[in-house]
Design a protein around this motif. Structure first.
Motif, PDB file in Angstrom:
ATOM      1  N   VAL A  77       0.855  -1.187   0.000  1.00  0.00           N
ATOM      2  CA  VAL A  77       0.000   0.000   0.000  1.00  0.00           C
ATOM      3  C   VAL A  77       0.888   1.231   0.000  1.00  0.00           C
ATOM      4  N   CYS A  78       0.906   1.918  -1.137  1.00  0.00           N
ATOM      5  CA  CYS A  78       1.664   3.163  -1.223  1.00  0.00           C
ATOM      6  C   CYS A  78       1.097   3.968  -2.375  1.00  0.00           C
ATOM      7  N   LEU A  79       1.527   5.211  -2.490  1.00  0.00           N
ATOM      8  CA  LEU A  79       0.980   6.059  -3.544  1.00  0.00           C
ATOM      9  C   LEU A  79       1.952   6.261  -4.698  1.00  0.00           C
ATOM     10  N   CYS A  80       3.226   5.953  -4.469  1.00  0.00           N
ATOM     11  CA  CYS A  80       4.248   6.335  -5.462  1.00  0.00           C
ATOM     12  C   CYS A  80       4.048   5.693  -6.836  1.00  0.00           C
ATOM     13  N   GLU A  81       3.487   4.480  -6.875  1.00  0.00           N
ATOM     14  CA  GLU A  81       3.272   3.845  -8.182  1.00  0.00           C
ATOM     15  C   GLU A  81       2.079   4.439  -8.925  1.00  0.00           C
ATOM     16  N   HIS A  88       5.988  10.277  -5.861  1.00  0.00           N
ATOM     17  CA  HIS A  88       6.224  10.351  -4.417  1.00  0.00           C
ATOM     18  C   HIS A  88       5.180   9.544  -3.645  1.00  0.00           C
ATOM     19  N   CYS A  89       5.540   9.156  -2.403  1.00  0.00           N
ATOM     20  CA  CYS A  89       4.673   8.300  -1.587  1.00  0.00           C
ATOM     21  C   CYS A  89       3.613   9.108  -0.846  1.00  0.00           C
ATOM     22  N   CYS A  90       3.659  10.435  -0.961  1.00  0.00           N
ATOM     23  CA  CYS A  90       2.750  11.272  -0.176  1.00  0.00           C
ATOM     24  C   CYS A  90       2.373  12.530  -0.965  1.00  0.00           C
ATOM     25  N   PRO A 137       1.501  -1.430   4.254  1.00  0.00           N
ATOM     26  CA  PRO A 137       1.809  -0.031   3.943  1.00  0.00           C
ATOM     27  C   PRO A 137       3.318   0.178   3.838  1.00  0.00           C
ATOM     28  N   SER A 138       3.758   0.706   2.687  1.00  0.00           N
ATOM     29  CA  SER A 138       5.196   0.840   2.469  1.00  0.00           C
ATOM     30  C   SER A 138       5.659   2.287   2.407  1.00  0.00           C
ATOM     31  N   ASP A 139       4.743   3.219   2.635  1.00  0.00           N
ATOM     32  CA  ASP A 139       5.157   4.612   2.781  1.00  0.00           C
ATOM     33  C   ASP A 139       5.796   4.706   4.163  1.00  0.00           C
ATOM     34  N   ALA A 147      10.830  -0.209   9.292  1.00  0.00           N
ATOM     35  CA  ALA A 147      12.194   0.282   9.194  1.00  0.00           C
ATOM     36  C   ALA A 147      12.599   0.272   7.733  1.00  0.00           C
ATOM     37  N   LYS A 148      12.264   1.381   7.070  1.00  0.00           N
ATOM     38  CA  LYS A 148      12.525   1.472   5.642  1.00  0.00           C
ATOM     39  C   LYS A 148      13.608   2.509   5.424  1.00  0.00           C
ATOM     40  N   PHE A 149      14.753   2.034   4.961  1.00  0.00           N
ATOM     41  CA  PHE A 149      15.899   2.912   4.825  1.00  0.00           C
ATOM     42  C   PHE A 149      15.937   3.598   3.466  1.00  0.00           C
TER      43      PHE A 149
HETATM   44 ZN    ZN Z   1       5.998   4.647  -2.002  1.00  0.00          ZN
END
Ligand code: ZN
Ligand code: PBG
Length: 321
Positions: free
Chosen positions: A114-118, A124-126, A160-162, A190-192
């Motif tokens: 679940v993210c918006l970037c695609e 962007h993810c937001c 959710p990956s944002d 913990a997404k670097f």
């Molecule tokens: Zn994203």
């Protein structure tokens, strides 16, 4: 080293081995695109494919044959917009893919990123305010709307990956209010901010049009920050926490395991895949390195490994374990 008497044959070596892999450990990523009859190799990731909806059923059956029971879906629509509309419409690529997979193989467990970037034209993810600040309320609402739409389409779990603060609580509440208490949330906690995502930008066609994701992804130098993020997500109701990438961050996986009693996931990302895959194909390393990479991630503490190597695991289990 172990004494010779514990090393002398396969039986005793298997008996005492601390870490074992199984097909229940791995999740395979699928990229869904528009079009018909599309099964196109992703240019940055050998032997990984963009699939159109009409090709998903055949792929599902092939995955089943390879022993894969868990998939995570990414949608890569041709047309993206400023509102990330293709993320949350009922006829979106991910929503339709869930339906096809569930119809083809009801036992296939479907997780959705679940993210918006695609889905957003700027990659962007937001959403952003005029002044460049993250537009929190709108971002959370859109993420929740997206997660709910996946649940309605039949997803088994959302991921959710944002990295927006408060998203786990927001999504949990939205799902519960709609009667989806039973859908677990796996949080990319913990997404670097990692260069290991390089090949994925190609796969998801989601390179940011301006700036980078550093303002909402973590500094690779910090482990305490990662633990703090995990704690926040756990407080908000995450059911599973994730570390991403995996191999360069095994210490974070191990520390996260100490931090909580929740199941731990790790994402062996596109760059890790490309690096190993290219090296094996070039005969620089034996194919066994794939198995070694996965067992290392599990040994560090991951209960779940999202990996592009999932298709090879069944055969490797026979050969190496
Ligand atoms: Zn994203
Ligand atoms: C979307 C997302 C990304 C990945 C998983 N979900 C891209 C990113 O965070 O920039 C990376 C996966 C990979 O590299 O294989 N937010």
């Amino acid at each position: 080293m172990l004494p010779t008497r514990l090393r002398k044959n396969t039986a005793v070596r298997n008996l005492i081995r601390e870490t074992q892999l199984s097909m229940n450990d791995v999740v395979y990523p699928l990229f869904i695109v528009d079009g018909q009859g599309v099964r196109r190799e992703i240019s940055s990731m050998k032997e990984q494919y963009h699939l159109s909806l009409d090709m998903v059923a055949a792929e599902t059956l092939a995955l089943k044959e390879l022993g894969i029971r868990y998939v995570i879906l990414f949608g890569v629509p041709d047309v993206k917009d400023s509102e990330a509309t293709p993320a949350f419409i009922d006829t979106g690529l991910v929503q339709e893919a869930i339906r096809v997979i569930k119809k083809t193989d009801p036992d296939m467990y479907v997780i959705t990123d679940v993210c918006l970037c695609e889905f957003k034209s700027d990659g962007h993810c937001c959403f952003f305010e005029e002044n460049g600040e993250i537009q929190r309320e709108k971002t959370l609402k859109t993420l929740s709307k997206t997660a709910l739409s996946y649940a309605r389409a039949g997803a088994d779990m959302v991921a959710p990956s944002d990295m927006m603060d408060g998203r786990i609580g927001h999504i949990r509440e939205t799902l519960n209010d709609a009667g989806y208490e039973s859908i677990p949330i796996m949080a990319y906690s913990a997404k670097f901010a990692s260069s290991f995502y390089g090949p994925f930008r190609d796969a998801a066609n989601s390179a940011p049009a301006f700036g980078d994701r550093r303002s909402y992804q973590m500094d690779p130098a910090n482990s305490r920050e990662a633990l703090k993020e995990m704690m926040l997500d756990i407080d908000e109701g995450a059911d599973i926490v994730m570390v991403k990438p995996a191999m360069p961050y095994l210490d974070i996986i191990a520390q996260g395991k100490e931090l909580s009693y929740l199941p731990m996931a790790a994402y062996q990302v596109s760059g890790e895949y490309a690096m190993i895959k290219n090296a094996v194909d070039a005969d620089l390393m034996d194919r066994r390195v794939i198995f070694e990479s996965l067992i290392s991630i599990k040994r560090a503490g991951a209960d779940i490994i999202i990996t592009y190597f999932a298709k090879e695991l069944q055969a490797m289990l026979k050969d190496y374990q």
